[in-house]
Design an enzyme around this catalytic site. Structure first.
Site, PDB file in Angstrom:
ATOM      1  N   HIS A 223       2.134   2.430   5.321  1.00 43.14           N
ATOM      2  CA  HIS A 223       1.491   3.860   5.770  1.00 43.14           C
ATOM      3  C   HIS A 223       1.583   3.699   7.315  1.00 43.14           C
ATOM      4  O   HIS A 223       2.731   3.325   7.710  1.00 43.14           O
ATOM      5  CB  HIS A 223       0.042   3.906   5.523  1.00 43.14           C
ATOM      6  N   HIS A 262       8.875   8.159   0.951  1.00 48.10           N
ATOM      7  CA  HIS A 262       7.373   8.967   0.836  1.00 48.10           C
ATOM      8  C   HIS A 262       6.991   9.439  -0.379  1.00 48.10           C
ATOM      9  O   HIS A 262       7.978   9.548  -1.295  1.00 48.10           O
ATOM     10  CB  HIS A 262       7.816  10.344   1.831  1.00 48.10           C
ATOM     11  N   ASP A 319       7.864   7.784  10.595  1.00 50.49           N
ATOM     12  CA  ASP A 319       7.887   6.441  11.387  1.00 50.49           C
ATOM     13  C   ASP A 319       9.272   5.862  11.640  1.00 50.49           C
ATOM     14  O   ASP A 319       9.374   4.912  12.267  1.00 50.49           O
ATOM     15  CB  ASP A 319       7.120   5.412  10.293  1.00 50.49           C
TER      16      ASP A 319
HETATM   17  N1  ACO Z   1      13.361   1.131   0.918  1.00 51.22           N
HETATM   18  C1  ACO Z   1      14.351   1.006  -0.270  1.00 51.22           C
HETATM   19  N2  ACO Z   1      13.711   1.492  -1.186  1.00 51.22           N
HETATM   20  C2  ACO Z   1      12.947   2.395  -1.294  1.00 51.22           C
HETATM   21  C3  ACO Z   1      12.040   2.608  -0.168  1.00 51.22           C
HETATM   22  C4  ACO Z   1      12.430   2.055   1.055  1.00 51.22           C
HETATM   23  N3  ACO Z   1      11.875   2.243   2.270  1.00 51.22           N
HETATM   24  N4  ACO Z   1      10.988   3.295  -0.506  1.00 51.22           N
HETATM   25  C5  ACO Z   1      11.248   3.550  -1.761  1.00 51.22           C
HETATM   26  N5  ACO Z   1      11.968   2.918  -2.384  1.00 51.22           N
HETATM   27  C6  ACO Z   1      12.516   2.914  -3.663  1.00 51.22           C
HETATM   28  C7  ACO Z   1      11.649   1.975  -4.336  1.00 51.22           C
HETATM   29  O1  ACO Z   1      12.304   0.492  -4.396  1.00 51.22           O
HETATM   30  C8  ACO Z   1      11.291   2.463  -5.685  1.00 51.22           C
HETATM   31  O2  ACO Z   1      12.840   2.123  -6.427  1.00 51.22           O
HETATM   32  P1  ACO Z   1      12.556   1.721  -8.004  1.00 51.22           P
HETATM   33  O3  ACO Z   1      12.089   3.035  -8.628  1.00 51.22           O
HETATM   34  O4  ACO Z   1      14.090   1.228  -8.395  1.00 51.22           O
HETATM   35  O5  ACO Z   1      11.831   0.675  -8.321  1.00 51.22           O
HETATM   36  C9  ACO Z   1      11.402   3.871  -5.360  1.00 51.22           C
HETATM   37  O6  ACO Z   1      12.136   4.094  -4.498  1.00 51.22           O
HETATM   38  C10 ACO Z   1      10.104   4.630  -5.532  1.00 51.22           C
HETATM   39  O7  ACO Z   1       9.403   3.845  -4.405  1.00 51.22           O
HETATM   40  P2  ACO Z   1       7.833   3.626  -4.266  1.00 51.22           P
HETATM   41  O8  ACO Z   1       7.525   2.537  -3.741  1.00 51.22           O
HETATM   42  O9  ACO Z   1       7.391   3.472  -5.999  1.00 51.22           O
HETATM   43  O10 ACO Z   1       7.179   4.982  -4.051  1.00 51.22           O
HETATM   44  P3  ACO Z   1       5.811   5.212  -3.450  1.00 51.22           P
HETATM   45  O11 ACO Z   1       5.648   6.624  -3.540  1.00 51.22           O
HETATM   46  O12 ACO Z   1       4.918   4.339  -4.290  1.00 51.22           O
HETATM   47  O13 ACO Z   1       5.624   4.824  -1.842  1.00 51.22           O
HETATM   48  C11 ACO Z   1       6.053   4.623   0.358  1.00 51.22           C
HETATM   49  C12 ACO Z   1       5.926   5.721  -0.896  1.00 51.22           C
HETATM   50  C13 ACO Z   1       5.062   3.545   0.406  1.00 51.22           C
HETATM   51  C14 ACO Z   1       6.211   5.533   1.569  1.00 51.22           C
HETATM   52  C15 ACO Z   1       7.415   3.805  -0.044  1.00 51.22           C
HETATM   53  O14 ACO Z   1       8.676   4.560  -0.058  1.00 51.22           O
HETATM   54  C16 ACO Z   1       7.539   2.735   1.098  1.00 51.22           C
HETATM   55  O15 ACO Z   1       7.278   1.550   0.974  1.00 51.22           O
HETATM   56  N6  ACO Z   1       8.235   2.989   2.341  1.00 51.22           N
HETATM   57  C17 ACO Z   1       8.450   1.940   3.384  1.00 51.22           C
HETATM   58  C18 ACO Z   1       7.468   1.942   4.345  1.00 51.22           C
HETATM   59  C19 ACO Z   1       7.083   3.218   5.117  1.00 51.22           C
HETATM   60  O16 ACO Z   1       7.959   3.753   5.717  1.00 51.22           O
HETATM   61  N7  ACO Z   1       5.932   3.794   5.137  1.00 51.22           N
HETATM   62  C20 ACO Z   1       5.474   4.907   6.033  1.00 51.22           C
HETATM   63  C21 ACO Z   1       5.347   6.306   5.107  1.00 51.22           C
HETATM   64  S1  ACO Z   1       4.998   7.663   6.187  1.00 51.22           S
HETATM   65  C22 ACO Z   1       3.534   7.371   6.404  1.00 51.22           C
HETATM   66  O17 ACO Z   1       2.482   6.957   5.955  1.00 51.22           O
HETATM   67  C23 ACO Z   1       3.116   7.658   7.861  1.00 51.22           C
END
Ligand code: ACO
Length: 384
Positions: A223, A262, A319
């Site tokens: 987050h 996201h 972010d």
């Molecule tokens: N880099 C590479 N791959 C990614 C990323 C990333 N940053 N984010 C998602 N993916 C991929 C996952 O590996 C997954 O792939 P798969 O289907 O082959 O397993 C797919 O995209 C879906 O990702 P999830 O993590 O299941 O998506 P979820 O909706 O649960 O999580 C989240 C969203 C937590 C924001 C995630 O994208 C993440 O961890 N991003 C990095 C951290 C980040 O930037 N957080 C800030 C978010 S904005 C905020 O809160 C202010």
């Protein structure tokens, strides 16, 4: 109804409550605060004006805005016990832990909640908003071995925060850039920290206690903690020429690249767009732009690779660019998530004030996956 009807891991897509404060329109890449597009507020409004708008549900008149400004000014000092708590935190403590503890300590004076006292709750929210900024700035200076700087009543909320951090007044352009960055971070419908704050507030725990819990939720790397991690990643890469290879390696090893992805957006996060454009203007005036150049290559490589892998729904989020902008304002990366809280506290409080108008405790059902029936043998009869 069976308990697993409507089950969705991570509550994805679950509609948990109503709100009229903000809406994330994920497919369109649109964010509105009470109907107004975020880009319009970023272009034309101030932190004080948007704070009034989110908390009260209407745009302020001149006198209304003056009252909000005064409440934010009057609330800036911290009680002695909170100053002592911040000063006693070791320099190695993470500022988000210190902020969570400082916020909890601010709740010591909080009385029994009166859900219907909307005006009293809004006033408490304005005071807390002011105090969160002072607490973040105080610990930032203590951590750097510097004396805290007292708030300056002649300065706006954004100007005063930068002044309390740096010990000198920002120029108008820098102050405006920071003011806009705060507006962009103020609310985002049912994000994890707002949801956490709402869960706590739904039990009729106090506004400040609820915000303290929300601070903890914001701190996580999935987050708000991601903004600090983006800069750690840029520092680890170290050189724009190494950025592409770093990203390819990260994706090959299924490592998440911070600042991307996201739960709701399936296209560009509109806040990232505004931040990037402000960053580009700032970069044009600076000489040390290595961090920006590293992140630009990370960005372009991610977009290229993700579209090749049919993952073109993963875009940079708020972010990704914020830290690079803050670094050019001489802010340290460990302070980026607390700075997020300086803005988001307005959203947290607005949600609490709103939900208390028609409160019902949040208590979802669980999908039980344990045994239906199990034995309870005495201690002697259990296998080791
Ligand atoms: N880099 C590479 N791959 C990614 C990323 C990333 N940053 N984010 C998602 N993916 C991929 C996952 O590996 C997954 O792939 P798969 O289907 O082959 O397993 C797919 O995209 C879906 O990702 P999830 O993590 O299941 O998506 P979820 O909706 O649960 O999580 C989240 C969203 C937590 C924001 C995630 O994208 C993440 O961890 N991003 C990095 C951290 C980040 O930037 N957080 C800030 C978010 S904005 C905020 O809160 C202010």
């Amino acid at each position: 109804m069976s308990a697993d009807v409507g089950f969705s891991k991570g509550l994805a897509g679950v509609v948990a409550d109503e709100t009229s404060i903000s809406q994330v329109q994920g497919d369109a890449g649109r964010l509105i605060y009470r109907g107004v597009p975020i880009e319009e507020l970023a272009e034309n409004a101030t932190f004080e004006e948007v704070t009034h708008f989110l908390l009260r549900g209407e745009l302020p008149s001149e006198s209304g805005l003056e009252a909000t400004r005064k409440a934010l000014l009057d609330g800036r000092s911290l009680p002695q016990h909170v100053e002592s708590l911040i000063d006693s935190a070791g320099k190695s403590a993470h500022p988000m832990k210190v902020l969570q503890a400082a916020t909890a300590a601010l709740s010591f004076s909080e009385g029994v909640v009166d859900l219907k006292d909307k005006e009293g709750n809004i006033n408490a929210a304005l005071k807390l908003t002011a105090q969160v900024a002072t607490a973040v700035a105080r610990f930032s200076r203590r951590r750097r071995g510097l004396e805290p700087v007292a708030p300056d009543p002649s300065l706006s909320h954004a100007e005063n925060f930068l002044y309390m951090i740096h010990g000198e007044k920002p120029n108008k352009e820098e102050a405006r850039t920071f003011d806009v960055a705060l507006i962009l971070h103020m609310d985002h419908d049912f994000n994890a920290s707002t949801f956490a704050g709402r869960v706590i507030a739904s039990t009729e725990a106090g506004l400040i206690s609820s915000v303290s819990g929300a601070v903890g939720a914001l701190s996580g790397p999935l987050h708000g903690g991601a903004n600090e991690r983006v800069l750690q990643m840029a520092d680890e890469i170290g050189d724009p020429a190494k950025a592409k290879e770093w990203v390819l390696d990260a994706l090959k090893n299924k490592k998440k690249v911070m600042g991307f992805g996201h739960r709701v957006y399936r296209t560009m996060d509109p806040r990232a767009k505004v931040l990037r454009s402000m960053l580009e203007k700032t970069v044009a005036q600076k000489s040390d732009t290595a961090t920006y150049e590293i992140l630009l290559t990370v960005h372009d490589t991610m977009i290229e690779q993700l579209s090749a892998k049919q993952k073109d729904y993963i875009w940079p989020n708020v972010d990704f660019w914020s830290g690079s902008l803050y670094r050019l304002m001489n802010l340290e990366s460990i302070d980026y998530t607390p700075i997020f809280a300086v803005a988001r506290v307005v959203g947290w409080c607005s949600h609490i004030v709103e939900m208390w108008q028609d409160n019902r405790i949040y208590r979802p059902a669980a999908k039980y996956v344990g045994p239906e029936s199990a034995q309870f043998p005495g201690l002697q009869k259990r296998s080791s």
